[in-house]
Design an enzyme around this catalytic site. Structure first.
Site, PDB file in Angstrom:
ATOM      1  N   LYS A   1     -16.631  18.456  58.288  1.00  0.00           N
ATOM      2  CA  LYS A   1     -16.483  18.892  59.602  1.00  0.00           C
ATOM      3  C   LYS A   1     -17.415  20.108  60.024  1.00  0.00           C
ATOM      4  O   LYS A   1     -17.856  19.931  61.017  1.00  0.00           O
ATOM      5  CB  LYS A   1     -15.036  19.752  59.435  1.00  0.00           C
ATOM      6  CG  LYS A   1     -13.931  18.789  59.346  1.00  0.00           C
ATOM      7  CD  LYS A   1     -12.520  19.463  59.571  1.00  0.00           C
ATOM      8  CE  LYS A   1     -11.422  18.413  59.441  1.00  0.00           C
ATOM      9  NZ  LYS A   1     -10.083  18.857  59.390  1.00  0.00           N
TER      10      LYS A   1
ATOM     11  N   LYS B   1     -12.708   7.500  56.397  1.00  0.00           N
ATOM     12  CA  LYS B   1     -11.016   7.466  56.488  1.00  0.00           C
ATOM     13  C   LYS B   1     -10.587   7.549  58.112  1.00  0.00           C
ATOM     14  O   LYS B   1     -11.520   8.127  58.877  1.00  0.00           O
ATOM     15  CB  LYS B   1     -10.416   8.583  55.887  1.00  0.00           C
ATOM     16  CG  LYS B   1     -10.693   9.663  56.564  1.00  0.00           C
ATOM     17  CD  LYS B   1      -9.626  10.875  55.907  1.00  0.00           C
ATOM     18  CE  LYS B   1      -9.632  12.256  56.924  1.00  0.00           C
ATOM     19  NZ  LYS B   1      -8.358  13.167  57.125  1.00  0.00           N
TER      20      LYS B   1
ATOM     21  N   LYS C   1      -8.561  11.487  63.433  1.00  0.00           N
ATOM     22  CA  LYS C   1      -8.516  11.913  64.963  1.00  0.00           C
ATOM     23  C   LYS C   1      -9.947  12.319  65.422  1.00  0.00           C
ATOM     24  O   LYS C   1     -10.488  12.001  66.427  1.00  0.00           O
ATOM     25  CB  LYS C   1      -7.671  12.979  65.187  1.00  0.00           C
ATOM     26  CG  LYS C   1      -6.300  12.250  65.083  1.00  0.00           C
ATOM     27  CD  LYS C   1      -5.197  13.351  65.631  1.00  0.00           C
ATOM     28  CE  LYS C   1      -5.427  14.610  64.898  1.00  0.00           C
ATOM     29  NZ  LYS C   1      -4.733  14.688  63.672  1.00  0.00           N
TER      30      LYS C   1
HETATM   31  N1  AQP Z   1      -6.588   8.238  56.945  1.00  0.00           N
HETATM   32  C1  AQP Z   1      -5.649   8.846  56.266  1.00  0.00           C
HETATM   33  N2  AQP Z   1      -4.978   8.052  55.238  1.00  0.00           N
HETATM   34  C2  AQP Z   1      -3.946   8.783  54.579  1.00  0.00           C
HETATM   35  N3  AQP Z   1      -3.401   9.715  54.671  1.00  0.00           N
HETATM   36  C3  AQP Z   1      -4.026  10.692  55.664  1.00  0.00           C
HETATM   37  N4  AQP Z   1      -3.868  11.679  56.074  1.00  0.00           N
HETATM   38  C4  AQP Z   1      -4.741  12.062  57.275  1.00  0.00           C
HETATM   39  N5  AQP Z   1      -5.650  11.096  57.304  1.00  0.00           N
HETATM   40  C5  AQP Z   1      -5.345  10.253  56.589  1.00  0.00           C
HETATM   41  C6  AQP Z   1      -2.877  12.749  55.695  1.00  0.00           C
HETATM   42  O1  AQP Z   1      -2.088  13.100  56.732  1.00  0.00           O
HETATM   43  C7  AQP Z   1      -1.354  14.388  56.278  1.00  0.00           C
HETATM   44  C8  AQP Z   1      -1.735  15.393  57.460  1.00  0.00           C
HETATM   45  O2  AQP Z   1      -2.914  15.635  57.538  1.00  0.00           O
HETATM   46  P1  AQP Z   1      -3.864  16.676  58.506  1.00  0.00           P
HETATM   47  O3  AQP Z   1      -3.023  17.577  59.069  1.00  0.00           O
HETATM   48  O4  AQP Z   1      -5.132  17.011  57.847  1.00  0.00           O
HETATM   49  O5  AQP Z   1      -3.959  15.801  59.668  1.00  0.00           O
HETATM   50  P2  AQP Z   1      -5.111  15.627  60.490  1.00  0.00           P
HETATM   51  O6  AQP Z   1      -5.917  16.878  60.258  1.00  0.00           O
HETATM   52  O7  AQP Z   1      -4.592  15.244  61.734  1.00  0.00           O
HETATM   53  O8  AQP Z   1      -6.047  14.344  60.007  1.00  0.00           O
HETATM   54  P3  AQP Z   1      -7.264  13.835  60.467  1.00  0.00           P
HETATM   55  O9  AQP Z   1      -6.756  12.751  61.547  1.00  0.00           O
HETATM   56  O10 AQP Z   1      -7.912  13.613  59.534  1.00  0.00           O
HETATM   57  O11 AQP Z   1      -7.649  14.978  61.135  1.00  0.00           O
HETATM   58  P4  AQP Z   1      -9.133  15.681  61.048  1.00  0.00           P
HETATM   59  O12 AQP Z   1     -10.019  14.479  61.490  1.00  0.00           O
HETATM   60  O13 AQP Z   1      -9.056  16.938  61.926  1.00  0.00           O
HETATM   61  O14 AQP Z   1      -9.385  16.037  59.838  1.00  0.00           O
HETATM   62  C9  AQP Z   1      -2.340  15.010  55.112  1.00  0.00           C
HETATM   63  O15 AQP Z   1      -1.298  14.886  54.039  1.00  0.00           O
HETATM   64  C10 AQP Z   1      -3.220  14.156  55.018  1.00  0.00           C
HETATM   65  O16 AQP Z   1      -3.771  13.765  53.593  1.00  0.00           O
END
Ligand code: AQP
Length: 331
Positions: A111, A196, A199
């Site tokens: 990040k 992965k 968002k």
């Molecule tokens: N791609 C994924 N596959 C499986 N599990 C996932 N999680 C996130 N991405 C995947 C799981 O979702 C839960 C919430 O995670 P978070 O609050 O970190 O969600 P997020 O930040 O909205 O996830 P993003 O989209 O990946 O956001 P960014 O890009 O901001 O980091 C967790 O249990 C996570 O493991």
């Protein structure tokens, strides 16, 4: 005291990776265990966030969690910033965590490299948020933390910090275990199966939001990147795109990727089956979500009740930690 704790950021719409990797397991656990689920808004501000987006995103996250099946009567569902003990315990734990430990966190490296424009604007909060996450978890004495595979390293850090606190100040915290699902622990971007689904990375076409138009969901799955071969086979290293589709289909259908691979001869048929299964999964969730977002007062009421329940537990844990560290009790 809870059996299970987990959290999600209110940073935009929930995607299929969030649901398959984490949320469906949260829903399953609420029937048999004492579960605490948190909308981690303090984590969301580790990257720049417009106030309206945070406010709107927090209510939408609550609506989404209820729409996918969480029942605030059967679990504790609340907003992190409503329980100030999270910030307080995070500070105490930061004081026993090393800079080197945090520098090793791959999510920070990813990040911060995306944010770093050479002007030193990577926020300190982005560096220290794994400690806030550790505080979130240990506050509720939870033994299990259901998360996707991307959170494995952060839960390891939580264990290290909790163990260090216990050995320096006496037994204070439960040392938690992560619970990572055997299928769909890391759903990949449909256009870039080496990354992965997320968002904040990749293209819109690689990301499936739970509450986007069903026709758009189907189109994205049908356009997913596969490979120049034609054999439907589960092989995450050799065939990451096809294997990702098989994981999605297996997770939604309650089967295994290997079973699903045996059912299809052509990539097109696999993609159509995945699209149909995901659309069928999300359709009732979308209806419920629309009803919930139309009633913000009811969402606020449910979240206030959840915060009240969470605070009662968190206050006891912080008091225990304060005494263990030697803070003078308030008169
Ligand atoms: N791609 C994924 N596959 C499986 N599990 C996932 N999680 C996130 N991405 C995947 C799981 O979702 C839960 C919430 O995670 P978070 O609050 O970190 O969600 P997020 O930040 O909205 O996830 P993003 O989209 O990946 O956001 P960014 O890009 O901001 O980091 C967790 O249990 C996570 O493991």
């Amino acid at each position: 005291m809870a059996d299970v704790f987990s959290g999600i950021q209110p940073s935009g719409d929930i995607h299929l990776g969030n649901y398959l990797g984490a949320l469906r397991n949260w829903v399953a656990a609420q029937d048999t265990e004492d579960c605490v689920y948190c909308i981690v808004d303090l984590h969301a501000i580790t990257v720049a966030k417009e106030p309206e987006a945070l406010l709107d995103g927090t209510r939408k996250a609550a609506a989404a969690l209820i729409a996918v099946g969480l029942d605030p009567a059967r679990c504790t569902l609340f907003v992190q910033s409503h329980v100030h003990e999270h910030a307080e315990l995070s500070w105490m734990l930061q004081c026993i965590t090393g800079m080197g430990e945090l520098r090793r966190m791959t999510q920070f490296k990813d990040k911060s490299s995306r944010l770093d424009d050479g002007t030193d604007h990577v926020p300190v909060g982005l560096f220290t948020y794994p400690v806030l996450q550790a505080a979130d978890i240990v506050l509720y004495d939870a033994a299990k933390v259901p998360v996707g595979d991307d959170q494995r390293q952060h839960i390891e850090l939580t264990r290290d910090v909790a163990q260090r606190f216990n050995s320096r100040f006496g037994d204070t915290f439960v040392v938690p275990e992560h619970v990572i699902p055997p299928v769909a622990a890391r759903i990949m971007d449909l256009q870039d199966p080496a990354s992965k689904m997320s968002k904040s990375a990749g293209s819109d076409n690689g990301l499936i939001l739970l509450f986007e138009e069903p026709s758009s969901i189907a189109k994205k799955l049908k356009r997913a990147v596969t490979d120049s071969d034609s054999e439907v086979r589960y092989d995450p290293d050799g065939k990451p795109g096809v294997s990702n589709l098989l994981e999605i289909l297996a997770a939604v259908s309650g089967t295994t990727p290997g079973d699903e691979a045996g059912k299809y001869e052509r990539y097109g048929d696999l993609k159509t089956a995945a699209a149909d299964a995901v659309v069928e999964l999300v359709s009732p969730m979308q209806e419920r979500y629309a009803e919930l977002v139309a009633d913000p007062a009811e969402l606020d009421r449910l979240l206030a009740t959840g915060a009240h329940k969470a605070r009662a537990v968190a206050a006891v844990t912080v008091d225990r930690a304060r005494r263990a560290m030697g803070f003078l009790p308030a008169g």
